[in-house]
Scaffold this motif. Structure first.
Motif, PDB file in Angstrom:
ATOM      1  N   THR A 283      40.234  36.373  40.657  1.00 50.56           N
ATOM      2  CA  THR A 283      39.306  36.618  41.837  1.00 50.56           C
ATOM      3  C   THR A 283      39.405  35.533  42.798  1.00 50.56           C
ATOM      4  OG1 THR A 283      37.413  35.690  40.678  1.00 50.56           O
ATOM      5  CG2 THR A 283      38.020  38.228  40.330  1.00 50.56           C
ATOM      6  N   GLU A 284      39.650  34.350  42.349  1.00 49.46           N
ATOM      7  CA  GLU A 284      39.584  33.133  43.073  1.00 49.46           C
ATOM      8  C   GLU A 284      40.931  32.875  43.936  1.00 49.46           C
ATOM      9  OE1 GLU A 284      38.674  30.069  40.722  1.00 49.46           O
ATOM     10  OE2 GLU A 284      36.749  30.811  40.085  1.00 49.46           O
ATOM     11  N   ARG A 285      41.832  33.733  43.848  1.00 44.57           N
ATOM     12  CA  ARG A 285      43.134  33.592  44.388  1.00 44.57           C
ATOM     13  C   ARG A 285      43.005  34.135  45.932  1.00 44.57           C
ATOM     14  NH1 ARG A 285      43.762  30.899  40.735  1.00 44.57           N
ATOM     15  NH2 ARG A 285      45.767  30.593  39.244  1.00 44.57           N
ATOM     16  N   SER A 286      43.773  33.689  46.733  1.00 41.94           N
ATOM     17  CA  SER A 286      43.674  34.105  48.083  1.00 41.94           C
ATOM     18  C   SER A 286      44.646  35.400  48.520  1.00 41.94           C
ATOM     19  CB  SER A 286      44.217  33.248  49.265  1.00 41.94           C
ATOM     20  OG  SER A 286      45.479  32.613  48.793  1.00 41.94           O
ATOM     21  N   HIS A 287      45.612  35.461  47.495  1.00 36.31           N
ATOM     22  CA  HIS A 287      46.542  36.519  47.615  1.00 36.31           C
ATOM     23  C   HIS A 287      47.362  37.000  46.358  1.00 36.31           C
ATOM     24  CE1 HIS A 287      49.305  32.857  47.963  1.00 36.31           C
ATOM     25  NE2 HIS A 287      50.130  33.966  47.605  1.00 36.31           N
TER      26      HIS A 287
END
Length: 557
Positions: free
Chosen positions: A299-303
């Motif tokens: 969930t912390e990933r940007s893409h």
């Protein structure tokens, strides 16, 4: 929870100190509170920022009143005899035991002087207060006051012979719905046959039979449900969909209604909607601590693209809602395209597809990409166009969540290839895949250890664990099983696996490489839950059996 402005700030500060909340979310909740004039704790829970038990732990510590779990409490039956459950709900207090003239009472909000005064008026004893959450109060009410008798059966027995005379259509219809809710069913089936109409309830994933209804009164019952669902009662040749809401035991219950014409009349299925699913949290799904930690990292990933796979009814959407609850929706624009939107999620824009007007998943996703989103949930990837757009969105700065129908996690890679997605695009975009099933839990009320068979001991390994079975009780309908939990497998491509993905390696090769890298299968996760006494071997076999016949099943052919 009633509190002054100073207490509200202390609650917020205490949640921040313990890492349950951040300052930005607290400010959003305080702003919402000014508009709606509700207690801060209630606002925080409704927004999905904190769990009720986290707030309860802080309040109990501040008040110096111990926090207890509902499942650990055993109430004195003599105290409950004649007690109206509506009063328990109204004052938020449950009497537990009377010892040496002092009444032990579990309260939801012991800081509220009006509620405490109400408790004193109903129970004229010196009080020994402990604190519980609203969820645990509901658990106690269900445990000690739930009437397991079928309401339909009760009405039919009171009415003498229901096959003659005036049939109580409205009472029977409401009783069918009440029975479904009381049983904890997810679906109610009303199935007309030639001579009788069958009612069945899907409880913990399996259908169980209710009371049969007289065939000649079926149309009146189905018409009554249509009226409640705002449908056309004259239309019987075409499918219809509707929605109804009713109050049962003081709470609002929503149901999605589907009618389908059959040779014996209209078949109706009512899906009972659990409003709490929209605020579900990862920690409540039954996933391992490690799996929860890894999914929070996603969930912390940007893409990138993250998929949840499994058959219909395996809890995929609920898991994705749990992941959305971990996303910082204050600083990121989070939106969904679903079919249908079943639960409202705070701070998230939700859109429902409608194929009848050409608004499909692919069209919804295309429109959504013009809405400046950061995080996107696509209800399901069904075709090449939706898959292609989801992949490209994940490669252009969007975090995309979706579901896919495959039997296991690694099988999602060849499924995307079947949908026409080039292997190199899968490698460039895929963060990971979670495959899951729902298994029934051993009933906590009647669970007891047992001696596994030699075959089962071999599967459990040297550690053995503490396998348990329910002997059967009223709370679990004498099945020994009650409630459900998740068994799952998580596939995260490593650098070594990335090359195989880019080359378009088949599922067998990918599975071997993943196993070498530490991948744990769904069956292994299930066996761990058997060791912990959470579920049984039979449940693992039931939900995780291959579609192909095994060698042992073909021996006698």
């Amino acid at each position: 929870m009633s509190s002054s402005a100073g207490t509200r700030l202390r609650l917020g500060e205490a949640l921040i100190e313990r890492g349950f909340l951040n300052q930005n979310r607290l400010e959003v909740a305080l702003a919402e509170q000014k508009r709606h004039h509700k207690p801060l704790g209630q606002i925080l829970v409704a927004l999905g920022f904190v769990r009720p038990d986290q707030i309860a732990a802080i309040v109990s510590e501040e008040l110096g009143i111990p926090l207890v779990r509902g499942r650990d409490l055993q109430a004195d039956p003599d105290l409950l005899n004649g007690l109206d459950p509506a009063i328990v709900r109204e004052i938020g207090a449950f009497p537990i035991a009377l010892e040496d003239g002092t009444l032990k009472v579990a309260m939801v909000d012991p800081a509220d002087p009006q509620r405490v005064a109400s408790v004193r008026s109903y129970f004229p004893y010196p009080l020994d207060l402990v604190m519980i959450t609203e969820e645990d109060l509901a658990l106690l009410l269900q445990k000690f006051f739930s009437n397991t008798e079928s309401q339909v059966a009760a009405i039919l027995s009171r009415g003498g012979d229901p096959w003659v005379g005036e049939f109580p259509v409205e009472k029977i219809t409401r009783a069918i719905l009440w029975d479904g809710v009381n049983l904890g069913a997810t679906d109610i089936h009303i199935e007309p046959e030639e001579n009788v109409t069958r009612v069945r309830y899907r409880v913990d994933g399996l259908l169980q039979t209710g009371e049969n209804l007289p065939r000649e009164h079926t149309e009146a019952i189905l018409s009554r449900i249509k009226i409640l669902s705002h449908m056309d009662i004259a239309e019987r040749r075409r499918p219809q969909d509707g929605h109804l809401r009713l109050e049962i035991d003081g709470r609002q219950v929503d149901m999605r209604v589907s009618y389908m014409p059959t040779v014996n009349g209209e078949n109706v299925v009512l899906r009972i909607m659990d409003r709490s699913a929209g605020n579900v949290q990862l920690s409540r799904l039954g996933l391992s601590v490690k799996a929860q930690s890894m999914m929070r990292c996603v969930t912390e990933r940007s893409h990138g693209l993250f998929l949840v796979t499994g058959p219909t009814g395996s809890g995929k959407t609920t898991t994705l809602y749990g992941m959305l609850g971990e996303v910082d929706a204050i600083h990121r624009n989070v939106a969904t395209v679903e079919d249908p939107v079943e639960f409202s999620i705070p701070l998230i824009r939700q859109s429902q597809v409608d194929p009848s007007i050409g608004y499909t998943f692919s069209e919804g996703l295309r429109t959504l990409l013009r809405q400046d989103p950061d995080v996107i949930l696509v209800g399901e990837i069904r075709d090449h166009e939706t898959a292609d757009m989801a992949i490209k969105a994940s490669m252009t700065g969007h975090l995309v969540f979706s579901t896919l129908h495959t039997n296991d996690a690694i099988g999602s890679v060849p499924r995307l290839a079947d949908l026409g997605i080039p292997a190199y695009l899968v490698e460039d975009s895929l963060i990971g895949v979670l495959a899951q099933r729902l298994v029934r839990r051993v009933c906590r009320n009647c669970a007891e250890p047992y001696e596994p068979t030699p075959y089962e001991r071999d599967l459990l390994g040297e550690e053995g664990g503490n396998p348990q079975r329910g002997r059967g009780c009223e709370q679990c309908g004498h099945s020994g099983l009650r409630g459900r939990t998740v068994i799952a497998e998580l596939f995260f491509p490593t650098d070594d696996l990335s090359e195989l993905l880019r080359e378009g390696a088949d599922a067998r090769v990918l599975r071997q490489a993943a196993r070498a890298a530490g991948f744990r299968t769904m069956e292994e996760d299930g066996l761990e839950k058997v060791r912990q006494g959470v579920t049984t071997f039979e449940e693992i076999r039931r939900v995780n059996r291959s579609h192909r016949l095994g060698a042992d099943e073909r021996e006698d052919l």
